[in-house]
Motif scaffolding. Sequence first.
Motif, PDB file in Angstrom:
ATOM      1  N   LEU A  50       0.833  -1.203   0.000  1.00 19.76           N
ATOM      2  CA  LEU A  50       0.000   0.000   0.000  1.00 19.76           C
ATOM      3  C   LEU A  50       0.871   1.259   0.000  1.00 19.76           C
ATOM      4  CD1 LEU A  50      -2.810   1.262   0.113  1.00 19.76           C
ATOM      5  CD2 LEU A  50      -2.689   1.159   2.610  1.00 19.76           C
ATOM      6  N   GLY A  51       1.931   1.241   0.809  1.00 20.36           N
ATOM      7  CA  GLY A  51       2.835   2.387   0.849  1.00 20.36           C
ATOM      8  C   GLY A  51       3.456   2.674  -0.508  1.00 20.36           C
ATOM      9  N   GLN A  52       3.809   1.612  -1.217  1.00 22.85           N
ATOM     10  CA  GLN A  52       4.385   1.793  -2.543  1.00 22.85           C
ATOM     11  C   GLN A  52       3.358   2.338  -3.540  1.00 22.85           C
ATOM     12  OE1 GLN A  52       5.946  -2.204  -2.883  1.00 22.85           O
ATOM     13  NE2 GLN A  52       8.042  -1.542  -2.438  1.00 22.85           N
ATOM     14  N   GLN A  53       2.092   1.938  -3.345  1.00 21.47           N
ATOM     15  CA  GLN A  53       1.005   2.496  -4.182  1.00 21.47           C
ATOM     16  C   GLN A  53       0.852   3.997  -3.908  1.00 21.47           C
ATOM     17  OE1 GLN A  53      -2.716   0.331  -3.932  1.00 21.47           O
ATOM     18  NE2 GLN A  53      -1.659  -1.643  -4.031  1.00 21.47           N
ATOM     19  N   VAL A  54       0.938   4.361  -2.614  1.00 14.62           N
ATOM     20  CA  VAL A  54       0.852   5.779  -2.252  1.00 14.62           C
ATOM     21  C   VAL A  54       2.035   6.536  -2.856  1.00 14.62           C
ATOM     22  CG1 VAL A  54       0.864   7.427  -0.329  1.00 14.62           C
ATOM     23  CG2 VAL A  54      -0.420   5.300  -0.128  1.00 14.62           C
ATOM     24  N   HIS A  55       3.203   5.899  -2.843  1.00 12.70           N
ATOM     25  CA  HIS A  55       4.394   6.494  -3.455  1.00 12.70           C
ATOM     26  C   HIS A  55       4.122   6.806  -4.932  1.00 12.70           C
ATOM     27  CE1 HIS A  55       9.077   6.256  -4.010  1.00 12.70           C
ATOM     28  NE2 HIS A  55       8.556   7.356  -4.525  1.00 12.70           N
ATOM     29  N   GLY A  56       3.516   5.842  -5.637  1.00  6.98           N
ATOM     30  CA  GLY A  56       3.178   6.058  -7.043  1.00  6.98           C
ATOM     31  C   GLY A  56       2.217   7.210  -7.231  1.00  6.98           C
ATOM     32  N   LEU A  57       1.234   7.314  -6.317  1.00  4.14           N
ATOM     33  CA  LEU A  57       0.252   8.404  -6.392  1.00  4.14           C
ATOM     34  C   LEU A  57       0.913   9.752  -6.104  1.00  4.14           C
ATOM     35  CD1 LEU A  57      -2.746   8.928  -6.888  1.00  4.14           C
ATOM     36  CD2 LEU A  57      -3.149   8.620  -4.431  1.00  4.14           C
ATOM     37  N   VAL A  58       1.896   9.759  -5.208  1.00  2.00           N
ATOM     38  CA  VAL A  58       2.647  10.992  -4.902  1.00  2.00           C
ATOM     39  C   VAL A  58       3.364  11.492  -6.156  1.00  2.00           C
ATOM     40  CG1 VAL A  58       4.657  11.888  -3.649  1.00  2.00           C
ATOM     41  CG2 VAL A  58       2.930  10.567  -2.427  1.00  2.00           C
ATOM     42  N   ILE A  59       3.979  10.547  -6.874  1.00  2.00           N
ATOM     43  CA  ILE A  59       4.672  10.920  -8.121  1.00  2.00           C
ATOM     44  C   ILE A  59       3.666  11.426  -9.159  1.00  2.00           C
ATOM     45  CG2 ILE A  59       6.043  10.015 -10.049  1.00  2.00           C
ATOM     46  CD1 ILE A  59       7.273   8.017  -8.019  1.00  2.00           C
ATOM     47  N   LYS A  60       2.540  10.713  -9.274  1.00  2.00           N
ATOM     48  CA  LYS A  60       1.519  11.060 -10.269  1.00  2.00           C
ATOM     49  C   LYS A  60       0.950  12.448 -10.036  1.00  2.00           C
ATOM     50  CE  LYS A  60      -2.776   9.209 -12.249  1.00  2.00           C
ATOM     51  NZ  LYS A  60      -3.791   8.122 -12.139  1.00  2.00           N
ATOM     52  N   THR A  61       0.759  12.810  -8.770  1.00  2.00           N
ATOM     53  CA  THR A  61       0.178  14.117  -8.438  1.00  2.00           C
ATOM     54  C   THR A  61       1.238  15.198  -8.254  1.00  2.00           C
ATOM     55  OG1 THR A  61       0.134  13.426  -6.122  1.00  2.00           O
ATOM     56  CG2 THR A  61      -1.901  13.128  -7.385  1.00  2.00           C
ATOM     57  N   ASN A  62       2.499  14.842  -8.532  1.00  2.00           N
ATOM     58  CA  ASN A  62       3.632  15.769  -8.481  1.00  2.00           C
ATOM     59  C   ASN A  62       3.929  16.311  -7.077  1.00  2.00           C
ATOM     60  OD1 ASN A  62       5.758  16.888  -9.973  1.00  2.00           O
ATOM     61  ND2 ASN A  62       4.752  18.883 -10.056  1.00  2.00           N
ATOM     62  N   PHE A  63       3.521  15.545  -6.054  1.00  2.00           N
ATOM     63  CA  PHE A  63       3.855  15.944  -4.679  1.00  2.00           C
ATOM     64  C   PHE A  63       5.266  15.496  -4.296  1.00  2.00           C
ATOM     65  CE2 PHE A  63      -0.645  16.825  -3.891  1.00  2.00           C
ATOM     66  CZ  PHE A  63      -0.540  17.937  -3.067  1.00  2.00           C
ATOM     67  N   VAL A  64       5.946  14.828  -5.247  1.00  2.00           N
ATOM     68  CA  VAL A  64       7.313  14.410  -4.980  1.00  2.00           C
ATOM     69  C   VAL A  64       8.250  15.614  -4.834  1.00  2.00           C
ATOM     70  CG1 VAL A  64       8.143  14.233  -7.372  1.00  2.00           C
ATOM     71  CG2 VAL A  64       8.988  12.616  -5.639  1.00  2.00           C
TER      72      VAL A  64
END
Length: 616
Positions: A59-73
């Motif tokens: 789940l954490g890795q999925q959230v990581h992907g969503l962070v990248i997708k939404t440019n919150f990285v």
Amino acid sequence: MFTIDTITFNTMITGFSREGLIEGAIKLFSKMQHYGFRPSDFTFAALLRACVGLDGTALGQQVHGLVIKTNFVQDVFVCNALLDFYSKHDYTEDMRKFFDEMPELDGVSYNIIITSYAWNGQIEESLNLFRELRLSKFSRRNFPFATMLSIAANTQDIEMGRQIHTQEFMTTADLEIQVGNALVDMYAKCGRFEEANVIFEKLAGKSSVPWTALISAYVQQGLNDEALKLFNEMRRNNVCGDQATFASTLKASANLALLYLGKQLHSCIISTGFISNVFCGSALLDMYAKCGSLKDANAIFRDMPERNTISWNAMISAYAQNGDGKATLRSFEKMVELGFNPDHVSFLGMLTACSHSGCVDEALQYFNTMTKTYKLIPRKEHYASLIDVLCRRGRFKQAEELMAQMPIEPDEIMWSSILNSCRIHKNQEFAKKAADELFNLDELRDAAAYVTMSNIYAEAGDWVHMAKVKKAMRERGVRKVPAYSWVEIERKVHVFSANDRTHPLNEEIRKKINNLAKRMEEEGYKPDISCALQNVDDGIKEESLKYHSERLAIAFALIRTPEGSPVLVMKNLRACVDCHAAIKVISKIVRREITVRDSSRFHHFKDGACSCGDYW
């Protein structure tokens, strides 16, 4: 609520995460997306906090992907939450890769990764990053001083600890409670109790943490009496201990073999609700075992709601120290059967059991299993134990071959073990070699090596060489360890020494010993005067054997305790052959179980026999 917005969801997700209601936090996040609200940096931080509590990382890795997708990285606050997530799951490689790729770093980023490396034992990486942090522009007040002090404490690097202390002082970070507690812990673990106590006294609003740090350090340094005094002071200050406090205090009472105090601590643990804690349970088990109460140790183990490797190791060690080789083996096999991987402590317990039972082939088998099956690197204590097994069986050549192959140099413990075995097997040649190695050491703990070698000469009737060894001992300035024994009677500890003729009950004890001697003679007991290592006539030798410290303690216990009740005696040195034979006869005459703990193990005497089978 009439109006729900992103802030509302963030507040709810944060609250659920903090309470450990992970499933609820995830459902709220899904509902937030369903309503079309865009996650913020606080949303991701709260959700990642929830992911930390999960066993897996999917789940954490999925959230990581969503962070990248939404440019919150690009957001350092969110990236720090991701960094913390990877660190808490021990994904050090992923953590470091992500850290190196972060577009922006701050002091929190460094804190997270430095602390993670420290927790994983990667000390050099922590130190390198801390040096890098010191060259940065970030506020020094927020440096991970507590983490660095824990490294200094665990490595006992006092110079490093003092350097960190200086930096804290310059930034006034030492006024923070967590840093102050870490300072107490660092100085105490480095054995600098004066500095530790100065900082301890200045702490505002002391919790159980600094108290426990000091108590634990006292125990580690062998200052058990000081640890117990500090625990009593803590109680007087109305500070309630935690599981770590009780575990350390129980260890102190176990080291001193104070059963009555251990039982009082047991009551405290029950009243404070820590009895179900696996660490407290393991410490209780260990305390009862080291106080000779194997029955109570078994009861604690049987009633433990949860067991881990530590509790299994405690039970294995308990059986090993009490000379029950079969029970030690059963516990080890059951532990493996239940899926617990044995560690260094488990195998040390098995080797100890083999040493006490004379099982050489089994010891060699366990040593091979440890290295080949479980890929554990033997430590100094494993080699020492295996050498002891071999030498006690008279297999000196095999022991020498092992010493030549092992990757460490033989130390004082190994050579002392060899010397004691040489005395048992009358191997004077190898004894001289072991003694020379010991005498050439820069420091000796005590005069035991000189005493053992002089006894070897005395047993052989070589009084000239015995005198030379004693002279060398005096010239070096090492002191002979006085033999003493002690018993707990009516919640008091009574200490006895063969050299102490001033005890107020001396005449009563002497009378009891002489009465026992007559009855022992009727049972066929004959004194073994070879254990009286003085150049005097046989009559004086026989008389001196009567007043060895453990016999004084047993006589006192027989006078002061009800008929039929068990007797527990603690002794600081190895029991001599004559005392061992005498106590077997005494247990038969008085019809009591007499337990004697000497420097290495327990002897349980009952009905004229000993649990060790006369092998110790």
